[in-house]
Design an enzyme around this catalytic site. Structure first.
Site, PDB file in Angstrom:
ATOM      1  N   SER A  42      42.903  46.241  37.824  1.00  0.00           N
ATOM      2  CA  SER A  42      43.252  45.515  36.606  1.00  0.00           C
ATOM      3  C   SER A  42      44.715  45.766  36.241  1.00  0.00           C
ATOM      4  CB  SER A  42      42.293  45.905  35.476  1.00  0.00           C
ATOM      5  OG  SER A  42      42.351  44.984  34.414  1.00  0.00           O
ATOM      6  N   ASP A  49      37.379  41.382  37.159  1.00  0.00           N
ATOM      7  CA  ASP A  49      38.044  42.674  36.962  1.00  0.00           C
ATOM      8  C   ASP A  49      37.355  43.796  37.737  1.00  0.00           C
ATOM      9  OD1 ASP A  49      38.939  45.166  35.736  1.00  0.00           O
ATOM     10  OD2 ASP A  49      39.737  43.934  34.120  1.00  0.00           O
TER      11      ASP A  49
END
Length: 306
Positions: free
Chosen positions: A44, A158
């Site tokens: 991320s 993510d």
């Protein structure tokens, strides 16, 4: 640290939204101490900062993010109005490509892996080739917020959903040691009575909630327990990532850790860049003192006061 004693590092950069700006401070501290960052594994925001560093453009990105305002953040949110996510992410990626350049991972000067999640098949996906910003876009696809990224035939989200601090991609590295930066650390106590309600009203997350609520009039007094749907989802995701990170790090510990409290700032509070970069630098200074002994630089001209 003298050149002949220079140590190589595998650096693991965790997920955590705007808290990930602390990664910049950690990197500055490591560079000032003379360490060589030879490998980066990121998830991320960690994938974003790590990729930009590996491309040699961290200074450019840092100047840009230090100058960004809350209004600027909102202008980068290209709302998708789709059921699989609020924001497409095209404007953010296009802006970053303009800053950094369109580059492939194979062209980077150091080993780099971005970690995303194939949620349909319940497995991590390690992205270590191809377009750098395709890998970053996949890794930052925060559920509910960003739309999933369709990459090589698979919808990715993510990586923090499955592995917020991805150490495993560094296992084969031929480096002296591994340092992991966890952005899901223990919550620091905040005295709400000392915080002005306008602080909460001005957060980008709150502004986004207001926008999605068709500009619903603001209340006179804000009760911090009356969160909107996005705030609840964000808090739940942070708690989930923190739990997973503890389990992963207990099973596969790094040699050294830097830990940032998960309530250090909100997911979208990128306007707090000065503060988060300094927090990363100062926390690295405290957490990694064993690496350089007692003669550690406490301050740097590169780290601005917030």
């Amino acid at each position: 640290m003298s050149e002949h004693k220079k140590k190589s590092i595998s650096l693991v950069l965790g997920s955590g939204g705007a808290r990930g700006l602390a990664h910049i401070g950690v990197i500055h501290w490591l560079e000032e101490q003379g360490f060589e960052i030879a490998s980066i594994s990121g998830c991320s925001m960690g994938a974003l900062i790590g990729g930009i560093y590996a491309a040699g453009k961290l200074d450019v990105f840092e100047q840009w993010v230090r100058d960004i305002s809350k209004v600027d953040i909102l202008t980068l949110l290209d709302l998708s109005w789709q059921k699989n996510g609020l924001v497409k992410g095209d404007k953010i990626i296009a802006t970053l490509i303009e800053l950094v350049g369109d580059i492939d991972i194979e062209e980077l000067s150091i080993k780099y892996t971005a970690v995303a999640a194939d949620i349909a098949n319940e497995k991590e996906v390690w992205l270590s080739s191809g377009s750098l910003f395709d890998a970053i876009r996949a890794s930052i696809s925060l559920p509910l917020f960003f739309t999933p990224f369709h990459y090589r035939g698979v919808d990715l989200i993510d990586g923090g959903v499955l592995n917020p601090v991805p150490i495993a991609p560094t296992f084969s590295d031929n480096t002296d040691f591994t340092i992991a930066v966890n952005l899901g650390g223990s919550v620091k106590t905040l005295n709400i009575a000392e915080v002005d309600a306008s602080t909460f009203e001005s957060q980008p997350a709150s502004k986004l909630n207001s926008f999605l609520a068709r500009f619903k009039p603001q209340v006179e007094q804000l009760n911090v327990n009356d969160w909107g749907a996005y705030d609840i989802a964000n808090q739940a995701f942070d708690a989930m990532q923190s739990t997973i990170a503890r389990q992963k790090l207990a099973a596969y510990p790094a040699d050294y850790f830097v830990e940032i409290a998960r309530n250090a700032c909100g997911t979208l509070e990128f306007h707090r860049a000065d503060e988060m970069i300094k927090l990363g630098y100062d926390t690295a200074n405290k957490s990694l003192s064993a690496l350089v002994g007692n003669n550690i630089a406490i301050s740097s001209k590169r780290i601005k006061e917030p």
